[in-house]
Design a protein around this motif. Structure first.
Motif, PDB file in Angstrom:
ATOM      1  N   SER A 176     -25.613 -13.859  27.297  1.00 40.26           N
ATOM      2  CA  SER A 176     -26.694 -14.839  27.245  1.00 40.26           C
ATOM      3  C   SER A 176     -27.696 -14.598  28.363  1.00 40.26           C
ATOM      4  O   SER A 176     -27.359 -14.063  29.429  1.00 40.26           O
ATOM      5  N   LYS A 177     -28.947 -15.010  28.121  1.00 37.29           N
ATOM      6  CA  LYS A 177     -29.971 -14.883  29.150  1.00 37.29           C
ATOM      7  C   LYS A 177     -29.614 -15.723  30.365  1.00 37.29           C
ATOM      8  O   LYS A 177     -29.890 -15.322  31.499  1.00 37.29           O
ATOM      9  N   GLU A 178     -28.984 -16.871  30.135  1.00 31.92           N
ATOM     10  CA  GLU A 178     -28.576 -17.728  31.250  1.00 31.92           C
ATOM     11  C   GLU A 178     -27.569 -17.010  32.135  1.00 31.92           C
ATOM     12  O   GLU A 178     -27.702 -16.984  33.367  1.00 31.92           O
ATOM     13  N   SER A 179     -26.551 -16.417  31.505  1.00 28.82           N
ATOM     14  CA  SER A 179     -25.516 -15.711  32.253  1.00 28.82           C
ATOM     15  C   SER A 179     -26.082 -14.487  32.968  1.00 28.82           C
ATOM     16  O   SER A 179     -25.785 -14.240  34.144  1.00 28.82           O
ATOM     17  N   LEU A 180     -26.914 -13.737  32.265  1.00 28.97           N
ATOM     18  CA  LEU A 180     -27.476 -12.522  32.844  1.00 28.97           C
ATOM     19  C   LEU A 180     -28.406 -12.852  34.006  1.00 28.97           C
ATOM     20  O   LEU A 180     -28.418 -12.147  35.024  1.00 28.97           O
ATOM     21  N   THR A 181     -29.175 -13.927  33.889  1.00 28.13           N
ATOM     22  CA  THR A 181     -30.062 -14.339  34.971  1.00 28.13           C
ATOM     23  C   THR A 181     -29.260 -14.697  36.217  1.00 28.13           C
ATOM     24  O   THR A 181     -29.610 -14.313  37.337  1.00 28.13           O
ATOM     25  N   GLU A 182     -28.160 -15.435  36.033  1.00 27.70           N
ATOM     26  CA  GLU A 182     -27.344 -15.825  37.180  1.00 27.70           C
ATOM     27  C   GLU A 182     -26.655 -14.612  37.807  1.00 27.70           C
ATOM     28  O   GLU A 182     -26.549 -14.508  39.031  1.00 27.70           O
ATOM     29  N   THR A 183     -26.191 -13.682  36.967  1.00 27.70           N
ATOM     30  CA  THR A 183     -25.493 -12.503  37.475  1.00 27.70           C
ATOM     31  C   THR A 183     -26.433 -11.546  38.186  1.00 27.70           C
ATOM     32  O   THR A 183     -26.120 -11.018  39.255  1.00 27.70           O
ATOM     33  N   VAL A 184     -27.608 -11.325  37.579  1.00 27.59           N
ATOM     34  CA  VAL A 184     -28.520 -10.295  38.070  1.00 27.59           C
ATOM     35  C   VAL A 184     -29.532 -10.826  39.076  1.00 27.59           C
ATOM     36  O   VAL A 184     -29.799 -10.195  40.094  1.00 27.59           O
ATOM     37  N   ALA A 195     -38.857 -13.161  34.019  1.00 28.95           N
ATOM     38  CA  ALA A 195     -38.472 -12.077  34.922  1.00 28.95           C
ATOM     39  C   ALA A 195     -37.369 -11.208  34.313  1.00 28.95           C
ATOM     40  O   ALA A 195     -37.459  -9.980  34.323  1.00 28.95           O
ATOM     41  N   LEU A 196     -36.328 -11.835  33.777  1.00 24.30           N
ATOM     42  CA  LEU A 196     -35.224 -11.075  33.197  1.00 24.30           C
ATOM     43  C   LEU A 196     -35.708 -10.214  32.033  1.00 24.30           C
ATOM     44  O   LEU A 196     -35.341  -9.037  31.925  1.00 24.30           O
ATOM     45  N   ASP A 197     -36.545 -10.788  31.165  1.00 27.64           N
ATOM     46  CA  ASP A 197     -37.042 -10.041  30.006  1.00 27.64           C
ATOM     47  C   ASP A 197     -37.793  -8.778  30.448  1.00 27.64           C
ATOM     48  O   ASP A 197     -37.665  -7.724  29.822  1.00 27.64           O
TER      49      ASP A 197
END
Length: 233
Positions: A176-184, A195-197
């Motif tokens: 998920s974008k939520e998980s990836l944002t928190e991890t990265v 930003a993530l995109d």
């Protein structure tokens, strides 16, 4: 005794620079200042690279975007951009050119400090999974932070590396974008935050420079997140 983290602030607002230097120095950072892109280039040619740069987009002479374009990929230190509030295009361009994060001006020094620490964590801290990954011609080694595709080295920023590592570590799964944002990015995903995109797009572009099919390994799952496609190759 640990060496202090060295920050270079590049901004033509002298008063803001002095305020940030005072605040960040009190937080244990070693802070240098440059008030134009040209002054920053002179500083960088005469000194060892800092641990992180804080870069204002709007400056007289060369803009921050022009300076970032000149510096990447020769200088790979993390960059936090300062942008005018609402300048979405500049933020996206900055991320596409290799910035790690951005913060609208006028910025709260405490929030800038939090962004600096988050960027440093993801650029300097070793990843939890230390084993190398090899999938579909992509070789990624967290220990050395090196990536290659079909034996050709890929130059990724620290954030781009962490995006690819996270997706490859969960190959075949939707992250998920939520998980990836928190991890990265080490922060919560907020409304309209692209930003993530942009970081994912940059990873795809760099893969495509070697192999068009490799770029297709990262799939956008609308409304959910991203998936690294596990192939039989």
């Amino acid at each position: 005794m640990n060496k202090a983290v060295h920050l270079l602030i590049i901004d033509d607002d002298v008063s803001l620079c002095e305020l940030l230097r005072h605040y960040l120095s009190n937080e244990g950072f070693d802070v240098s200042l440059a008030h134009s892109a040209e002054a920053a280039q002179q500083w960088l040619s005469a000194n060892p690279a800092p641990d992180l740069m804080i870069l204002d987009i709007m400056m007289p002479g060369k803009s921050g975007l022009e300076l970032l374009q000149i510096l990447r990929p020769a200088i790979q230190v993390p960059v936090v951009m300062l942008t005018g509030r609402g300048d979405d295009i500049d933020r996206i361009l900055g991320l596409e050119m290799g910035a790690d994060d951005y913060l609208p001006k006028p910025c709260n020094p405490r929030e800038l400090l939090a962004r600096i620490r988050a960027v440093l964590r993801r650029s300097q801290a070793p990843l939890l999974a230390s084993r190398a990954l090899e999938l579909s011609g992509i070789y990624l080694d967290p220990a050395t932070r090196q990536v290659s595709l079909l034996d050709q080295p890929l130059e990724l920023t620290s954030t781009e590396f962490n995006v690819l590592h996270s997706l490859m570590s969960h190959a075949g799964e939707v992250v998920s974008k939520e998980s990836l944002t928190e991890t990265v990015l080490h922060r919560k995903l907020t409304l309209y935050d692209r930003a993530l995109d942009v970081h994912v797009s940059r990873v795809r572009q760099k893969l495509a420079e070697v192999s068009d099919s490799a770029a297709e390994l990262i799939k956008t799952v609308r409304g959910q997140g991203y998936q690294f496609i596990r192939t039989s190759a």
